[in-house]
Design a protein around this motif. Structure first.
Motif, mmCIF file in Angstrom:
data_model
loop_
_atom_site.group_PDB
_atom_site.id
_atom_site.type_symbol
_atom_site.label_atom_id
_atom_site.label_comp_id
_atom_site.label_asym_id
_atom_site.label_seq_id
_atom_site.Cartn_x
_atom_site.Cartn_y
_atom_site.Cartn_z
ATOM 1 N N GLU A 28 48.474 54.069 -6.474
ATOM 2 C CA GLU A 28 47.957 52.828 -7.047
ATOM 3 C C GLU A 28 46.606 53.074 -7.722
ATOM 4 O O GLU A 28 46.348 52.585 -8.821
ATOM 5 C CB GLU A 28 47.824 51.753 -5.960
ATOM 6 N N GLU A 29 45.752 53.856 -7.073
ATOM 7 C CA GLU A 29 44.441 54.164 -7.651
ATOM 8 C C GLU A 29 44.584 54.931 -8.963
ATOM 9 O O GLU A 29 43.886 54.652 -9.941
ATOM 10 C CB GLU A 29 43.593 54.966 -6.659
ATOM 11 N N THR A 30 45.507 55.880 -9.003
ATOM 12 C CA THR A 30 45.759 56.645 -10.234
ATOM 13 C C THR A 30 46.228 55.725 -11.353
ATOM 14 O O THR A 30 45.770 55.837 -12.495
ATOM 15 C CB THR A 30 46.802 57.748 -9.977
ATOM 16 N N LEU A 31 47.124 54.811 -11.035
ATOM 17 C CA LEU A 31 47.602 53.855 -12.035
ATOM 18 C C LEU A 31 46.477 52.952 -12.526
ATOM 19 O O LEU A 31 46.378 52.652 -13.725
ATOM 20 C CB LEU A 31 48.743 53.013 -11.468
ATOM 21 N N LEU A 32 45.616 52.524 -11.605
ATOM 22 C CA LEU A 32 44.485 51.683 -11.987
ATOM 23 C C LEU A 32 43.527 52.425 -12.918
ATOM 24 O O LEU A 32 43.052 51.864 -13.906
ATOM 25 C CB LEU A 32 43.731 51.190 -10.748
ATOM 26 N N ARG A 33 43.258 53.690 -12.622
ATOM 27 C CA ARG A 33 42.381 54.483 -13.501
ATOM 28 C C ARG A 33 42.976 54.592 -14.898
ATOM 29 O O ARG A 33 42.271 54.504 -15.901
ATOM 30 C CB ARG A 33 42.155 55.875 -12.932
ATOM 31 N N GLY A 34 44.283 54.803 -14.977
ATOM 32 C CA GLY A 34 44.947 54.861 -16.280
ATOM 33 C C GLY A 34 44.836 53.549 -17.036
ATOM 34 O O GLY A 34 44.590 53.533 -18.245
ATOM 35 N N ALA A 35 44.991 52.441 -16.323
ATOM 36 C CA ALA A 35 44.868 51.125 -16.955
ATOM 37 C C ALA A 35 43.445 50.886 -17.445
ATOM 38 O O ALA A 35 43.238 50.344 -18.536
ATOM 39 C CB ALA A 35 45.288 50.034 -15.973
ATOM 40 N N LEU A 36 42.463 51.298 -16.650
ATOM 41 C CA LEU A 36 41.063 51.138 -17.058
ATOM 42 C C LEU A 36 40.760 51.991 -18.286
ATOM 43 O O LEU A 36 40.072 51.542 -19.214
ATOM 44 C CB LEU A 36 40.127 51.502 -15.905
ATOM 45 N N ALA A 37 41.268 53.213 -18.317
ATOM 46 C CA ALA A 37 41.072 54.089 -19.477
ATOM 47 C C ALA A 37 41.718 53.470 -20.716
ATOM 48 O O ALA A 37 41.153 53.511 -21.811
ATOM 49 C CB ALA A 37 41.654 55.467 -19.201
#
Length: 171
Positions: A141-150
């Protein structure tokens, strides 16, 4: 049946008049100043989420990306590309319950000796709950969130290009 078609057609025409009367127009491709004809993307690490998303976002915006700075009329330099997480809240047992994921980028845009855009900082954050029993799922989930933020930051930078005006000439 014909009366129904006339009513529907009239309603559609009225909706079109209202929408065009208020100044609404579909967003097309932005127009860029001539200095942005060909852009070199100068990033410290091409494998970061921001570097990948920014490249994709610029391509979708019809910005011509070049492979070498000598070929470019402008350079988008990512000065800083930083992401991480911080504890947002803890349980009664002093264990993390929520984390805040953040992504920060500092960028600037130059065209030869001209500075088209001084360093700009963009930060995006998201909070997610943490459960010790679901460590793998929460890491994902954290990895997906970082991708969304980027992706959000890349979109901000790409949209910002359309607002750049021709720099004043120095005489």
């Amino acid at each position: 049946m014909n009366a129904r078609r006339i009513r529907v057609g009239g309603a559609l025409m009225l909706a079109c008049l209202i929408v065009t009367g208020c100044g609404f127009k579909l967003q097309g491709q932005p127009e860029y100043i001539p200095e942005l004809e060909s852009v070199y993307l100068d990033v410290p690490n091409r494998s970061t989420a921001l570097a990948r998303e920014l490249k994709r976002s610029l391509q979708v915006s019809d910005v011509q990306l070049v492979n070498r700075p000598e070929e470019a009329t402008a350079i988008i330099e990512i000065v800083r590309d930083n992401s991480g997480r911080e504890v947002e809240s803890v349980s009664a047992e002093n264990r993390p319950r929520e984390y805040r994921v953040f992504y920060t980028a500092v960028y600037r845009i130059t065209a030869g000796e001209d500075v088209l855009l001084r360093p700009q900082r963009v930060t995006r954050t998201r909070i997610y709950t943490y459960d010790e029993l679901e460590v793998l799922a929460k890491d994902h989930e954290e990895t997906l969130l970082r991708g969304a933020l980027a992706r959000e930051i890349a979109g901000v930078i790409a949209r910002r290009l359309a607002t750049i005006e021709v720099p004043p000439t120095t005489s």
